[in-house]
Design a protein around this motif. Sequence first.
Motif, PDB file in Angstrom:
ATOM      1  N   TYR A  29      -8.167  -2.970 -10.129  1.00 14.39           N
ATOM      2  CA  TYR A  29      -6.971  -3.031 -10.971  1.00 14.39           C
ATOM      3  C   TYR A  29      -6.967  -4.308 -11.812  1.00 14.39           C
ATOM      4  CZ  TYR A  29      -2.142  -3.726 -12.377  1.00 14.39           C
ATOM      5  OH  TYR A  29      -1.007  -3.964 -13.115  1.00 14.39           O
ATOM      6  N   LYS A  30      -6.661  -4.156 -13.094  1.00 18.74           N
ATOM      7  CA  LYS A  30      -6.522  -5.289 -14.011  1.00 18.74           C
ATOM      8  C   LYS A  30      -5.133  -5.235 -14.623  1.00 18.74           C
ATOM      9  CE  LYS A  30     -10.819  -6.559 -13.500  1.00 18.74           C
ATOM     10  NZ  LYS A  30     -11.154  -7.798 -12.732  1.00 18.74           N
ATOM     11  N   HIS A  31      -4.324  -6.247 -14.361  1.00 16.64           N
ATOM     12  CA  HIS A  31      -2.967  -6.220 -14.900  1.00 16.64           C
ATOM     13  C   HIS A  31      -2.953  -6.578 -16.382  1.00 16.64           C
ATOM     14  CE1 HIS A  31      -2.599 -10.579 -15.085  1.00 16.64           C
ATOM     15  NE2 HIS A  31      -2.927 -10.681 -13.820  1.00 16.64           N
ATOM     16  N   THR A 145      -5.589  -7.450  -4.299  1.00 20.18           N
ATOM     17  CA  THR A 145      -5.390  -7.667  -5.731  1.00 20.18           C
ATOM     18  C   THR A 145      -4.105  -8.442  -5.971  1.00 20.18           C
ATOM     19  OG1 THR A 145      -5.506  -6.572  -7.907  1.00 20.18           O
ATOM     20  CG2 THR A 145      -4.011  -5.610  -6.296  1.00 20.18           C
ATOM     21  N   VAL A 146      -3.918  -8.904  -7.189  1.00 22.85           N
ATOM     22  CA  VAL A 146      -2.645  -9.498  -7.617  1.00 22.85           C
ATOM     23  C   VAL A 146      -2.140  -8.713  -8.815  1.00 22.85           C
ATOM     24  CG1 VAL A 146      -3.184 -11.809  -6.777  1.00 22.85           C
ATOM     25  CG2 VAL A 146      -3.804 -11.195  -9.098  1.00 22.85           C
ATOM     26  N   LEU A 147      -0.831  -8.593  -8.905  1.00 24.03           N
ATOM     27  CA  LEU A 147      -0.217  -7.869 -10.010  1.00 24.03           C
ATOM     28  C   LEU A 147       0.193  -8.834 -11.108  1.00 24.03           C
ATOM     29  CD1 LEU A 147       2.064  -5.325  -8.100  1.00 24.03           C
ATOM     30  CD2 LEU A 147      -0.302  -5.042  -8.852  1.00 24.03           C
ATOM     31  N   GLU A 148       0.648  -8.262 -12.184  1.00 22.58           N
ATOM     32  CA  GLU A 148       1.147  -9.045 -13.307  1.00 22.58           C
ATOM     33  C   GLU A 148       2.296  -9.935 -12.862  1.00 22.58           C
ATOM     34  OE1 GLU A 148       3.453  -8.081 -17.543  1.00 22.58           O
ATOM     35  OE2 GLU A 148       2.717  -6.483 -16.246  1.00 22.58           O
ATOM     36  N   PRO A 149       2.312 -11.203 -13.269  1.00 20.58           N
ATOM     37  CA  PRO A 149       3.431 -12.082 -12.906  1.00 20.58           C
ATOM     38  C   PRO A 149       4.766 -11.569 -13.438  1.00 20.58           C
ATOM     39  CG  PRO A 149       1.583 -13.341 -13.775  1.00 20.58           C
ATOM     40  CD  PRO A 149       1.282 -11.898 -14.050  1.00 20.58           C
ATOM     41  N   PHE A 150       5.814 -11.861 -12.700  1.00 22.53           N
ATOM     42  CA  PHE A 150       7.178 -11.553 -13.110  1.00 22.53           C
ATOM     43  C   PHE A 150       7.880 -12.875 -13.409  1.00 22.53           C
ATOM     44  CE2 PHE A 150       6.130  -7.528 -11.547  1.00 22.53           C
ATOM     45  CZ  PHE A 150       7.174  -6.626 -11.685  1.00 22.53           C
ATOM     46  N   ARG A 235       6.755  -1.616  -9.554  1.00 21.63           N
ATOM     47  CA  ARG A 235       5.461  -1.840 -10.196  1.00 21.63           C
ATOM     48  C   ARG A 235       4.314  -1.633  -9.212  1.00 21.63           C
ATOM     49  NH1 ARG A 235       2.503  -0.767 -14.175  1.00 21.63           N
ATOM     50  NH2 ARG A 235       0.833  -2.259 -14.568  1.00 21.63           N
ATOM     51  N   ALA A 236       4.456  -2.160  -7.999  1.00 16.31           N
ATOM     52  CA  ALA A 236       3.409  -2.017  -6.994  1.00 16.31           C
ATOM     53  C   ALA A 236       3.174  -0.553  -6.649  1.00 16.31           C
ATOM     54  CB  ALA A 236       3.784  -2.797  -5.734  1.00 16.31           C
ATOM     55  N   ALA A 237       4.257   0.213  -6.480  1.00 19.47           N
ATOM     56  CA  ALA A 237       4.124   1.630  -6.157  1.00 19.47           C
ATOM     57  C   ALA A 237       3.454   2.386  -7.303  1.00 19.47           C
ATOM     58  CB  ALA A 237       5.496   2.228  -5.852  1.00 19.47           C
ATOM     59  N   SER A 238       3.775   2.017  -8.535  1.00 16.57           N
ATOM     60  CA  SER A 238       3.152   2.664  -9.695  1.00 16.57           C
ATOM     61  C   SER A 238       1.645   2.434  -9.712  1.00 16.57           C
ATOM     62  CB  SER A 238       3.772   2.134 -10.992  1.00 16.57           C
ATOM     63  OG  SER A 238       5.154   2.415 -11.058  1.00 16.57           O
ATOM     64  N   VAL A 239       1.225   1.229  -9.351  1.00 14.68           N
ATOM     65  CA  VAL A 239      -0.198   0.890  -9.332  1.00 14.68           C
ATOM     66  C   VAL A 239      -0.900   1.591  -8.172  1.00 14.68           C
ATOM     67  CG1 VAL A 239      -1.843  -1.001  -8.975  1.00 14.68           C
ATOM     68  CG2 VAL A 239       0.101  -1.302 -10.531  1.00 14.68           C
ATOM     69  N   VAL A 240      -0.295   1.556  -6.995  1.00 21.39           N
ATOM     70  CA  VAL A 240      -0.920   2.146  -5.812  1.00 21.39           C
ATOM     71  C   VAL A 240      -1.049   3.659  -5.954  1.00 21.39           C
ATOM     72  CG1 VAL A 240      -0.551   2.656  -3.363  1.00 21.39           C
ATOM     73  CG2 VAL A 240      -0.273   0.313  -4.213  1.00 21.39           C
ATOM     74  N   TYR A 241       0.024   4.319  -6.392  1.00 22.89           N
ATOM     75  CA  TYR A 241       0.018   5.777  -6.496  1.00 22.89           C
ATOM     76  C   TYR A 241      -0.464   6.274  -7.856  1.00 22.89           C
ATOM     77  CZ  TYR A 241       2.404   5.956  -2.021  1.00 22.89           C
ATOM     78  OH  TYR A 241       2.715   5.825  -0.685  1.00 22.89           O
TER      79      TYR A 241
END
Length: 267
Positions: A29-31, A145-150, A235-241
């Motif tokens: 994953y690339k944010h 992984t790390v997600l996009e900063p908020f 956001r995390a659920a959108s990326v995972v699923y």
Amino acid sequence: MASSTSLNGGSLPFSSQRLYNLAQQLRHYKHPPCSLDDAEEQIMEETAGKVVTQVGFQESVTPVIQNPEKFRPKRAAVLICLFEGDAGDLRVILTKRSSRLSTHSGEVSLPGGKAEEGDKDDCDTATREAKEEIGLDPSLVNVVTVLEPFLSKHLLRVVPVIGILTDKKAFKPTPNPAEVDAVFDAPLEMFLKDENRRVEEREWMGEKYLLHSFDYEAENKKYVIWGLTAGVLIRAASVVYQRPPGFLEQSPKFKFPRVVDNNTVMR
């Protein structure tokens, strides 16, 4: 038992092939690109001690002024710790903040907090805070992984770190009574569903946005998951699923004021 190497180094086993496959998926994953260069970051004191706030948005929808003298957010990280439940669903570990705290008492949050001088990176910050708050041994977490900063209400830069709990039986929650009243878990997929969700429309600097709240009950206790925590989990659920939520998120295209100081907040 499948195994893989974590972002923090070392080989950690997974309790199922599904979790192993998820880890492999998330490592690719690339944010979206952020609006603030890491090299420009300086420390700016922020009033909230922990990462709980009314509202938070992905940094890509909040273009900040590229001027390190005007906007220098302090960095923080939260841990999205996933594991496989008894029913085979993916679940995330959450906390209820202590009712004795002076700010955001009793609110639901992800384990996490501000970066400290000895932290090597955001993953280190998130796992260290999780150990301090709920007794989660970092050796049990495979960071993938790390997600996009908020950006939080007080313009604190919050980096969501996704980790997989490699052995849920080995984790015995020991909440720090000074910070945490309860530790519980919830199904990650609920943050993509319209069930048990409430929404409130708000406005800041002429831009409207939606504030999402999710009602959840665990062990006869009722919790409300909202604001920044809800936004991060959507956001995390959108990326995972690998699918968008079944409702409108409506994050605004904010532009920040010319001068940002300790008193600047998003309302």
